[in-house]
Enzyme design. Structure first.
Site, mmCIF file in Angstrom:
data_model
loop_
_atom_site.group_PDB
_atom_site.id
_atom_site.type_symbol
_atom_site.label_atom_id
_atom_site.label_comp_id
_atom_site.label_asym_id
_atom_site.label_seq_id
_atom_site.Cartn_x
_atom_site.Cartn_y
_atom_site.Cartn_z
ATOM 1 C CG HIS A 15 -3.317 -5.263 3.170
ATOM 2 N ND1 HIS A 15 -2.913 -4.438 2.166
ATOM 3 C CD2 HIS A 15 -3.700 -6.412 2.570
ATOM 4 C CE1 HIS A 15 -3.040 -5.058 1.005
ATOM 5 N NE2 HIS A 15 -3.522 -6.261 1.229
ATOM 6 C CG ASP A 34 -1.685 -1.337 1.307
ATOM 7 O OD1 ASP A 34 -2.462 -1.619 0.395
ATOM 8 O OD2 ASP A 34 -1.458 -2.112 2.262
HETATM 9 P P1 NAX Z 1 -1.938 -18.359 -4.484
HETATM 10 O O1 NAX Z 1 -3.280 -18.993 -4.384
HETATM 11 O O2 NAX Z 1 -1.308 -18.224 -5.812
HETATM 12 O O3 NAX Z 1 -0.942 -19.136 -3.530
HETATM 13 C C1 NAX Z 1 -1.269 -19.450 -2.222
HETATM 14 C C2 NAX Z 1 -0.544 -20.730 -1.891
HETATM 15 O O4 NAX Z 1 -0.713 -20.961 -0.507
HETATM 16 C C3 NAX Z 1 -1.098 -21.932 -2.647
HETATM 17 O O5 NAX Z 1 -0.034 -22.614 -3.299
HETATM 18 C C4 NAX Z 1 -1.716 -22.764 -1.546
HETATM 19 O O6 NAX Z 1 -1.652 -24.152 -1.798
HETATM 20 C C5 NAX Z 1 -0.847 -22.350 -0.356
HETATM 21 N N1 NAX Z 1 -1.410 -22.671 0.949
HETATM 22 C C6 NAX Z 1 -2.696 -22.732 1.327
HETATM 23 N N2 NAX Z 1 -2.784 -23.129 2.600
HETATM 24 C C7 NAX Z 1 -1.524 -23.298 3.050
HETATM 25 C C8 NAX Z 1 -0.967 -23.707 4.288
HETATM 26 N N3 NAX Z 1 -1.730 -24.023 5.332
HETATM 27 N N4 NAX Z 1 0.367 -23.770 4.400
HETATM 28 C C9 NAX Z 1 1.153 -23.473 3.347
HETATM 29 N N5 NAX Z 1 0.691 -23.115 2.139
HETATM 30 C C10 NAX Z 1 -0.642 -23.013 2.000
HETATM 31 O O7 NAX Z 1 -2.057 -16.935 -3.736
HETATM 32 P P2 NAX Z 1 -1.087 -15.674 -3.834
HETATM 33 O O8 NAX Z 1 -1.543 -14.828 -4.955
HETATM 34 O O9 NAX Z 1 0.319 -16.123 -3.789
HETATM 35 O O10 NAX Z 1 -1.507 -14.873 -2.502
HETATM 36 C C11 NAX Z 1 -1.183 -15.357 -1.220
HETATM 37 C C12 NAX Z 1 -1.817 -14.488 -0.141
HETATM 38 O O11 NAX Z 1 -1.356 -13.144 -0.199
HETATM 39 C C13 NAX Z 1 -3.345 -14.378 -0.254
HETATM 40 O O12 NAX Z 1 -3.895 -14.484 1.044
HETATM 41 C C14 NAX Z 1 -3.551 -12.960 -0.759
HETATM 42 O O13 NAX Z 1 -4.824 -12.449 -0.437
HETATM 43 C C15 NAX Z 1 -2.444 -12.246 -0.033
HETATM 44 N N6 NAX Z 1 -2.059 -10.918 -0.519
HETATM 45 C C16 NAX Z 1 -1.655 -10.014 0.411
HETATM 46 C C17 NAX Z 1 -1.226 -8.743 0.065
HETATM 47 C C18 NAX Z 1 -0.771 -7.768 1.101
HETATM 48 O O14 NAX Z 1 -0.451 -6.633 0.729
HETATM 49 N N7 NAX Z 1 -0.700 -8.090 2.386
HETATM 50 C C19 NAX Z 1 -1.250 -8.306 -1.353
HETATM 51 C C20 NAX Z 1 -1.272 -9.444 -2.327
HETATM 52 C C21 NAX Z 1 -2.136 -10.614 -1.933
HETATM 53 O O15 NAX Z 1 -3.472 -10.294 -2.221
#
Ligand code: NAX
Length: 333
Positions: A187, A159
């Site tokens: 966030h 952000d």
């Molecule tokens: P993806 O769906 O591409 O990847 C997430 C990965 O996490 C998947 O491979 C899934 O299998 C894995 N996963 C699920 N449960 C798990 C567990 N218990 N232990 C380990 N791995 C696990 O998502 P991606 O685009 O990489 O985003 C990841 C997270 O970042 C989401 O929650 C998203 O909302 C968040 N974000 C946060 C942001 C921030 O500024 N704080 C911005 C970007 C993003 O939106």
């Protein structure tokens, strides 16, 4: 060359991690003299995909990368970790509100808090990226009582970076010349991107952003809502949530925490509130912080808060209090 440090990335088969692991392995976070052991955690069904990431990391021939440990086992993943990037969670899809995510994701962070408590180094530094990031970090810390609370942070750097970029665009100046933008609070769409203390270098002179922009209406309305809704706008365009920019921001966050902010600068990080600026104590709230090379940080104190800011800061605090109440309920059920 310093001793090898162990860095964990969760959600390692996901889209943010795909950029993040290469940034870390080439030295963007801990420096180009710091050897690394990279631990990659994902869930069992993703081990095939994760194996592909491991192959690519090997093929990159990063000199700093001494070891890669892919796993779906918390006991392996969290063992003796120095720094943990907690990215893995269910990502937000188009039309989905962050609240919908809370119930699903908070349980993951309870489990990872317990694993940190049991297996990680007691001085481990944790950044939570997975949403709802602030509340996930709070829960993670609650279930890791043997690790100091200040070692848990959540990412609002994306952000901050977005806000700096919007101001730089507007003024036609360099993005690095926009400083002291603050992200207050959650966030989420209630966050308050605040430029009242920000400066920009315009035609060679450091000028308050408010003075340089000369459009209070834009700063108080369009600018704020653009930053608040930027994540949703990226999803609408890409059909996927922000990934490259989120990876870069998480590197910025941890690099500044690890190495210290340069003199006279500050960055925004969600940390436990100590009651500064009348933010309820114990909330995981984004503040301006200064960091030191010994990996400590302090909230920047004494900034003037006007009525407009007060109202925005209270609104986002209220949302965090509600999220915390729901999360605690989910975790104790
Ligand atoms: P993806 O769906 O591409 O990847 C997430 C990965 O996490 C998947 O491979 C899934 O299998 C894995 N996963 C699920 N449960 C798990 C567990 N218990 N232990 C380990 N791995 C696990 O998502 P991606 O685009 O990489 O985003 C990841 C997270 O970042 C989401 O929650 C998203 O909302 C968040 N974000 C946060 C942001 C921030 O500024 N704080 C911005 C970007 C993003 O939106």
């Amino acid at each position: 060359m310093s001793g090898t440090i162990k860095v964990l990335v969760t959600g390692a088969a996901g889209q943010i991690a795909y950029s993040l692991v290469s940034f870390i392995a080439k030295g963007d976070v801990f420096g180009t003299n710091q050897p690394l052991s990279l631990v990659l955690l994902d869930i069992a069904p993703m081990m095939g995909v994760l194996n592909g990431v491991v192959m690519e990391l090997k093929d990159c021939s990063f000199p700093l990368l001494k070891e890669i440990i892919p796993t779906d086992d918390y006991a392996v993943a969290f063992r003796d970790v120095d720094v943990a990037f907690l990215v893995g969670a269910m990502p937000r899809k188009e039309g989905m509100e962050r609240k919908d995510l809370l119930a699903a994701n908070v349980k993951i962070f309870k489990g990872q808090g317990e694993a940190l408590d049991k297996h990680a180094k007691k001085n481990v530094k944790v950044i939570v990226v997975g949403n709802p990031a602030n509340t996930n970090a709070l829960i993670c810390s609650k279930y890791a009582p043997s690790i100091p609370k200040e070692n848990f942070t959540a990412m609002t750097r994306l952000d901050q970076n977005r806000a700096q970029a919007q101001i730089a665009d507007r003024l036609g100046c360099k993005v690095e010349d926009v400083q002291k933008v603050i992200i207050w609070g959650n966030h989420s769409a209630t966050q308050y991107p605040d430029v009242r203390h920000a400066t920009a270098v315009v035609e060679g002179t450091t000028t308050p952003v408010q003075k340089a922009v000369q459009d209070d209406n834009w700063l108080k309305n369009e600018f704020i809502s653009t930053i608040q809704k930027r994540g949703a706008a990226v999803i609408a365009a890409r059909k996927l949530s922000s990934a490259m920019s989120a990876a870069k921001a998480s590197c910025d966050h941890v690099r500044d925490w690890w190495c210290g902010t340069p003199e006279g600068k500050w960055v925004s990080m969600a940390v436990f509130s100590d009651g500064s600026y009348d933010v309820p104590e114990g909330l995981m709230y984004s503040f301006p912080v200064r960091t030191k090379p010994d990996h400590t940080y302090e909230i920047v104190k004494g900034l003037d808060i006007d009525d407009f800011s007060r109202q925005k800061m209270d609104l986002t605090a209220k949302e965090l209090e509600e999220e915390r109440a729901t999360a605690l309920e989910v975790c104790s059920a």
